[in-house]
Design a protein around this motif. Structure first.
Motif, PDB file in Angstrom:
ATOM      1  N   THR A 261       0.830  -1.207   0.000  1.00 19.70           N
ATOM      2  CA  THR A 261       0.000   0.000   0.000  1.00 19.70           C
ATOM      3  C   THR A 261       0.863   1.256   0.000  1.00 19.70           C
ATOM      4  O   THR A 261       1.930   1.284   0.624  1.00 19.70           O
ATOM      5  N   THR A 262       0.383   2.288  -0.705  1.00 16.44           N
ATOM      6  CA  THR A 262       1.074   3.588  -0.695  1.00 16.44           C
ATOM      7  C   THR A 262       0.442   4.503   0.342  1.00 16.44           C
ATOM      8  O   THR A 262       0.873   5.630   0.521  1.00 16.44           O
ATOM      9  N   THR A 263      -0.601   4.019   1.003  1.00 14.62           N
ATOM     10  CA  THR A 263      -1.278   4.822   2.023  1.00 14.62           C
ATOM     11  C   THR A 263      -1.428   3.989   3.294  1.00 14.62           C
ATOM     12  O   THR A 263      -2.527   3.531   3.625  1.00 14.62           O
ATOM     13  N   PRO A 264      -0.306   3.790   4.000  1.00 16.32           N
ATOM     14  CA  PRO A 264      -0.373   2.953   5.209  1.00 16.32           C
ATOM     15  C   PRO A 264      -1.468   3.386   6.193  1.00 16.32           C
ATOM     16  O   PRO A 264      -2.044   2.541   6.876  1.00 16.32           O
ATOM     17  N   TRP A 265      -1.796   4.684   6.239  1.00 14.28           N
ATOM     18  CA  TRP A 265      -2.826   5.146   7.186  1.00 14.28           C
ATOM     19  C   TRP A 265      -4.194   4.531   6.907  1.00 14.28           C
ATOM     20  O   TRP A 265      -5.046   4.502   7.794  1.00 14.28           O
ATOM     21  N   THR A 266      -4.417   4.031   5.674  1.00 17.00           N
ATOM     22  CA  THR A 266      -5.726   3.422   5.377  1.00 17.00           C
ATOM     23  C   THR A 266      -5.832   1.992   5.908  1.00 17.00           C
ATOM     24  O   THR A 266      -6.909   1.400   5.884  1.00 17.00           O
ATOM     25  N   LEU A 267      -4.704   1.423   6.390  1.00 17.65           N
ATOM     26  CA  LEU A 267      -4.730   0.021   6.831  1.00 17.65           C
ATOM     27  C   LEU A 267      -5.697  -0.214   7.989  1.00 17.65           C
ATOM     28  O   LEU A 267      -6.255  -1.298   8.128  1.00 17.65           O
ATOM     29  N   ILE A 268      -5.904   0.825   8.811  1.00 16.64           N
ATOM     30  CA  ILE A 268      -6.840   0.666   9.927  1.00 16.64           C
ATOM     31  C   ILE A 268      -8.250   0.404   9.381  1.00 16.64           C
ATOM     32  O   ILE A 268      -9.063  -0.278   9.999  1.00 16.64           O
ATOM     33  N   GLY A 269      -8.535   0.937   8.191  1.00 16.53           N
ATOM     34  CA  GLY A 269      -9.843   0.748   7.562  1.00 16.53           C
ATOM     35  C   GLY A 269      -9.933  -0.515   6.720  1.00 16.53           C
ATOM     36  O   GLY A 269     -10.930  -0.740   6.039  1.00 16.53           O
ATOM     37  N   ASN A 270      -8.878  -1.344   6.758  1.00 15.20           N
ATOM     38  CA  ASN A 270      -8.887  -2.574   5.946  1.00 15.20           C
ATOM     39  C   ASN A 270      -9.983  -3.531   6.412  1.00 15.20           C
ATOM     40  O   ASN A 270     -10.119  -3.795   7.610  1.00 15.20           O
ATOM     41  N   VAL A 271     -10.748  -4.047   5.427  1.00 11.81           N
ATOM     42  CA  VAL A 271     -11.762  -5.055   5.783  1.00 11.81           C
ATOM     43  C   VAL A 271     -11.720  -6.271   4.861  1.00 11.81           C
ATOM     44  O   VAL A 271     -12.499  -7.213   5.037  1.00 11.81           O
ATOM     45  N   ALA A 272     -10.830  -6.223   3.844  1.00 11.92           N
ATOM     46  CA  ALA A 272     -10.757  -7.362   2.916  1.00 11.92           C
ATOM     47  C   ALA A 272      -9.453  -7.293   2.134  1.00 11.92           C
ATOM     48  O   ALA A 272      -8.733  -6.286   2.175  1.00 11.92           O
ATOM     49  N   LEU A 273      -9.154  -8.385   1.428  1.00 13.60           N
ATOM     50  CA  LEU A 273      -8.036  -8.408   0.484  1.00 13.60           C
ATOM     51  C   LEU A 273      -8.604  -8.877  -0.847  1.00 13.60           C
ATOM     52  O   LEU A 273      -9.525  -9.692  -0.875  1.00 13.60           O
ATOM     53  N   ALA A 274      -8.035  -8.337  -1.947  1.00 15.23           N
ATOM     54  CA  ALA A 274      -8.543  -8.741  -3.257  1.00 15.23           C
ATOM     55  C   ALA A 274      -7.431  -9.381  -4.073  1.00 15.23           C
ATOM     56  O   ALA A 274      -6.279  -8.931  -4.058  1.00 15.23           O
TER      57      ALA A 274
END
Ligand SMILES: [Zn+2]
Ligand SMILES: [Zn+2]
Length: 528
Positions: A224-237
């Motif tokens: 990811t280029t936006t590590p701050w969005t990892l808290i919002g992770n809910v799935a992997l594609a």
């Protein structure tokens, strides 16, 4: 026929004499008066902001905007050239905010919208006299004395009329989707505004490890280029037909002991991701074989929360947009912070985790990071660094790299924008696109290549147009929505609103219009 000219006469002086002659003898006015009954040639000019001095860009544009109307005038046409001033929006709001020392939207709410709007009104025309001087000196003919202003009552009412036309044609809708927002201005922006503010910046990208729930010690790697969005992770594609491999590697853990870990990566990305690490392929599978597997959430903040669709979260899904062009061939999905993510979230009914407010600040439930701005101006990597440190401490960081990319910034305040799911009003451009493309074929362009080139490409790529901004000094959207039943009423003219509300309305700005209410057309009580 021509006066003889002394070659030593300075050209600027000659120009000034001609301008004087034009002005004293009202030549522009006469050129219109003489052709009053002639055939009309319509000239539309996008009004400039009077919040800044004219610059060379305006001068180039002005030369063209003068030449064409003059040509048609000389051909005998009546060519009205009415000047206008763009008075609304972020340019003036940002100037007033600077003067007030305001740094966020809530500061304006504290001051009061009425006071803020009055300040905008009082300052928006401060460079008008400078503009008049420059436009006149250029030799451009335009009626600047009777110019219109976009903050005029009559102009704003005409915006309502246009809006109502679109509404009646079914071309207006509200939608919750992934947009670009400016966290400082706390508003959504249109695509053209976003396109204006790209800058190349250095960011930190991270490749992170998601541990499969049923296969302990096996980690799916995502970049990811936006590590701050990892808290919002809910799935992997993953890509359904993409080849993936399980690779085993031995590494030294924090206690200095050797241990084996297994990583799942797209086969095509193996060399780039593993670099000079030693590894051994232990298994090969297709993306479709990975689908449905659960993994351990990287952050626990939302695990105890009563989230909708929780049962579908933290699993692997297949998606068409996954490629092996970069990263690991596995995409981290945070529906609150990306367009593809949002679409997949809707399709698969994923839970929705928005750990960041519209002001770009991390919410309190994410306790370790509460209060941090995800992309602070001037130090935009600061929060990503904190996230990466956390990942490293928790043994879920595979690697981090510096990464240079083109990133959108606010065209007014230069704050890095965020991809953010929120609600906005749209014009349904797609509905009329086929007809617009057909009609555009009749437009003649100079230079001709623009027709198929820049303009044609833009038209082909046109998407629904986000027209609402969550700001203060602007035209308001003339929709009244009932608090109780949601019934909507749209006004295309003020007289109708006056009649229905029983109020006299002399200003259409937000601080006035917000206070106008009336009874819902249904059987409900007073509407909001
Ligand atoms: Zn901004
Ligand atoms: Zn109602």
């Amino acid at each position: 026929m021509f006066k003889k000219i002394d070659p030593k006469t300075p050209l600027p002086k000659m120009e000034e004499e001609i301008l004087k002659f034009w002005n004293e003898n009202k030549i522009f006015e006469k050129s219109l008066e003489n052709r009053k009954d002639a055939k009309k040639y319509s000239f539309y000019d996008g009004p400039p902001f009077a919040t800044g001095m004219p610059h060379y860009g305006h001068i180039v544009g002005s030369a063209m905007k003068d030449t064409v109307p003059r040509y048609w005038t000389m051909r005998g046409y009546y060519v009205e050239r009415k000047w206008g001033w763009d008075c609304h929006g972020l340019p003036i709001e940002n100037i007033v905010e600077k003067e007030l020392g305001s740094n966020a939207k809530k500061d304006i709410e504290k001051i009061g919208v009425e006071k803020f709007n009055d300040l905008c009104r009082s300052k928006v025309l401060q460079y008008v006299e400078d503009w008049k001087k420059v436009i006149n000196r250029l030799g451009r003919w335009a009626d600047m004395e009777n110019g219109y202003k976009t903050m005029d009552f009559s102009y704003m009412e005409s915006v309502w009329w246009v809006f109502k036309q679109l509404w009646d044609k079914g071309l207006i809708y509200e939608s919750y989707r992934s947009m670009h927002i400016c966290p400082r201005c706390e508003t959504t922006l249109s695509q053209s505004e976003v396109a204006e503010g790209y800058q190349t910046i250095k960011d930190l990208s991270a490749t992170v490890k998601f541990e499969l729930s049923e296969e302990k010690g096996t980690y799916v790697l995502a970049w990811t280029t936006t590590p701050w969005t990892l808290i919002g992770n809910v799935a992997l594609a993953v890509g359904k037909d993409i080849d993936y491999v399980y690779v085993e590697t031995t590494l030294t853990d924090e206690k200095g002991e050797l241990k084996d870990e297994i990583y799942v990566i797209a086969k095509d990305r193996l060399a780039q991701v593993m670099g000079d690490r030693k590894y051994q392929i232990v298994r090969e599978i297709k993306g479709s074989d990975l689908a449905g597997k659960s993994y351990a959430p990287m952050f626990s903040y939302y695990q105890e929360k009563d989230l909708k669709n929780k049962e579908n979260g933290w699993k692997i899904y297949t998606a068409d947009f996954v490629t092996t062009q970069d990263g690991t061939g596995i995409v981290h999905i945070a529906p609150a912070f990306g367009e593809d993510d949002m679409e997949l979230g809707k399709k698969m009914q994923l839970p929705f985790v928005q750990h960041v407010g519209m002001d770009g600040i991390i919410k309190e439930e994410a306790t370790d990071f509460f209060g941090l701005n995800v992309k602070p101006v001037g130090n935009h990597q600061a929060t990503d660094i904190e996230i990466i440190k956390y990942l490293s401490r928790n043994n879920v960081l595979f690697s981090k790299e510096k990464y240079e990319h083109s990133y959108p910034h606010c065209w007014r305040c230069e704050t890095p924008l965020l991809n953010y799911a929120t609600s906005s009003w749209f014009v349904d451009v797609l509905k009329i696109k086929a007809r617009a493309l057909e009609t555009a074929k009749k437009i003649s362009w100079t230079p001709a290549h623009i027709k198929e080139g820049r303009f044609g490409k833009w038209m082909e790529g046109a998407r629904d147009w986000s027209i609402s901004r969550q700001r203060f000094w602007a035209s308001v959207i003339p929709i009244w929505k009932c608090d109780k039943c949601g019934e909507m009423k749209v006004f295309g003219e003020v007289a109708e609103l006056e009649k229905i509300s029983g109020q006299k309305i002399t200003d259409l700005h937000k601080h006035i219009v917000d206070g106008v209410t009336f009874k819902c057309g249904k059987t409900c009580l007073p509407a909001g």
